[in-house]
Design a protein around this motif. Structure first.
Motif, PDB file in Angstrom:
ATOM      1  N   VAL A 174       6.291   2.853  -0.584  1.00  0.00           N
ATOM      2  CA  VAL A 174       5.773   1.713   0.185  1.00  0.00           C
ATOM      3  C   VAL A 174       4.750   2.199   1.215  1.00  0.00           C
ATOM      4  O   VAL A 174       3.690   1.581   1.391  1.00  0.00           O
ATOM      5  CB  VAL A 174       6.930   0.947   0.870  1.00  0.00           C
ATOM      6  N   ALA A 175       5.040   3.314   1.865  1.00  0.00           N
ATOM      7  CA  ALA A 175       4.114   3.861   2.872  1.00  0.00           C
ATOM      8  C   ALA A 175       2.779   4.235   2.236  1.00  0.00           C
ATOM      9  O   ALA A 175       1.715   3.990   2.825  1.00  0.00           O
ATOM     10  CB  ALA A 175       4.741   5.069   3.559  1.00  0.00           C
ATOM     11  N   GLU A 176       2.821   4.816   1.035  1.00  0.00           N
ATOM     12  CA  GLU A 176       1.583   5.151   0.324  1.00  0.00           C
ATOM     13  C   GLU A 176       0.805   3.888  -0.050  1.00  0.00           C
ATOM     14  O   GLU A 176      -0.414   3.848   0.076  1.00  0.00           O
ATOM     15  CB  GLU A 176       1.886   5.986  -0.921  1.00  0.00           C
ATOM     16  N   ARG A 177       1.518   2.852  -0.489  1.00  0.00           N
ATOM     17  CA  ARG A 177       0.844   1.583  -0.810  1.00  0.00           C
ATOM     18  C   ARG A 177       0.204   0.989   0.436  1.00  0.00           C
ATOM     19  O   ARG A 177      -0.891   0.438   0.382  1.00  0.00           O
ATOM     20  CB  ARG A 177       1.841   0.583  -1.396  1.00  0.00           C
ATOM     21  N   GLN A 178       0.901   1.092   1.553  1.00  0.00           N
ATOM     22  CA  GLN A 178       0.371   0.544   2.809  1.00  0.00           C
ATOM     23  C   GLN A 178      -0.956   1.221   3.166  1.00  0.00           C
ATOM     24  O   GLN A 178      -1.887   0.571   3.597  1.00  0.00           O
ATOM     25  CB  GLN A 178       1.379   0.735   3.944  1.00  0.00           C
ATOM     26  N   LYS A 179      -1.037   2.529   2.963  1.00  0.00           N
ATOM     27  CA  LYS A 179      -2.287   3.254   3.236  1.00  0.00           C
ATOM     28  C   LYS A 179      -3.414   2.724   2.359  1.00  0.00           C
ATOM     29  O   LYS A 179      -4.524   2.517   2.832  1.00  0.00           O
ATOM     30  CB  LYS A 179      -2.099   4.746   2.982  1.00  0.00           C
ATOM     31  N   ARG A 180      -3.114   2.519   1.065  1.00  0.00           N
ATOM     32  CA  ARG A 180      -4.147   2.013   0.138  1.00  0.00           C
ATOM     33  C   ARG A 180      -4.565   0.593   0.504  1.00  0.00           C
ATOM     34  O   ARG A 180      -5.746   0.263   0.477  1.00  0.00           O
ATOM     35  CB  ARG A 180      -3.633   2.056  -1.296  1.00  0.00           C
ATOM     36  N   VAL A 181      -3.593  -0.247   0.844  1.00  0.00           N
ATOM     37  CA  VAL A 181      -3.903  -1.636   1.204  1.00  0.00           C
ATOM     38  C   VAL A 181      -4.743  -1.660   2.476  1.00  0.00           C
ATOM     39  O   VAL A 181      -5.700  -2.427   2.579  1.00  0.00           O
ATOM     40  CB  VAL A 181      -2.597  -2.449   1.370  1.00  0.00           C
ATOM     41  N   SER A 182      -4.419  -0.826   3.429  1.00  0.00           N
ATOM     42  CA  SER A 182      -5.155  -0.777   4.702  1.00  0.00           C
ATOM     43  C   SER A 182      -6.596  -0.350   4.485  1.00  0.00           C
ATOM     44  O   SER A 182      -7.502  -0.833   5.153  1.00  0.00           O
ATOM     45  CB  SER A 182      -4.483   0.194   5.676  1.00  0.00           C
ATOM     46  N   ARG A 183      -6.821   0.567   3.546  1.00  0.00           N
ATOM     47  CA  ARG A 183      -8.186   1.036   3.264  1.00  0.00           C
ATOM     48  C   ARG A 183      -9.017  -0.027   2.566  1.00  0.00           C
ATOM     49  O   ARG A 183     -10.231  -0.052   2.681  1.00  0.00           O
ATOM     50  CB  ARG A 183      -8.143   2.287   2.403  1.00  0.00           C
TER      51      ARG A 183
END
Length: 68
Positions: A57-66
């Motif tokens: 989830v944390a990795e997805r959050q980074k991608r979504v934020s970018r």
């Protein structure tokens, strides 16, 4: 009598924020960023499995934020 203490770390809390809706262009919830499969297994997952899900989830959050 033994003086051994059993330490428990408690349950890993769910990332659910009550906004349960799957994104039409992906396979994860727009509220918690877990996949359908991750949501389905959460209630029976071990704490180790839950931490693995939270790392994803944390990795997805980074991608979504970018992307925004």
């Amino acid at each position: 009598m033994s003086n051994t203490k059993i330490v428990t770390w408690g349950e890993v809390e769910s990332p659910c924020i009550g906004t349960c809706k799957l994104d039409s262009s992906s396979t994860y919830c727009i509220g918690c960023l877990r996949t359908r499969g991750e949501i389905a297994v959460w209630s029976t997952a071990s704490n180790e499995e839950k931490r693995t899900i939270l790392a994803a989830v944390a990795e997805r959050q980074k991608r979504v934020s970018r992307q925004t």
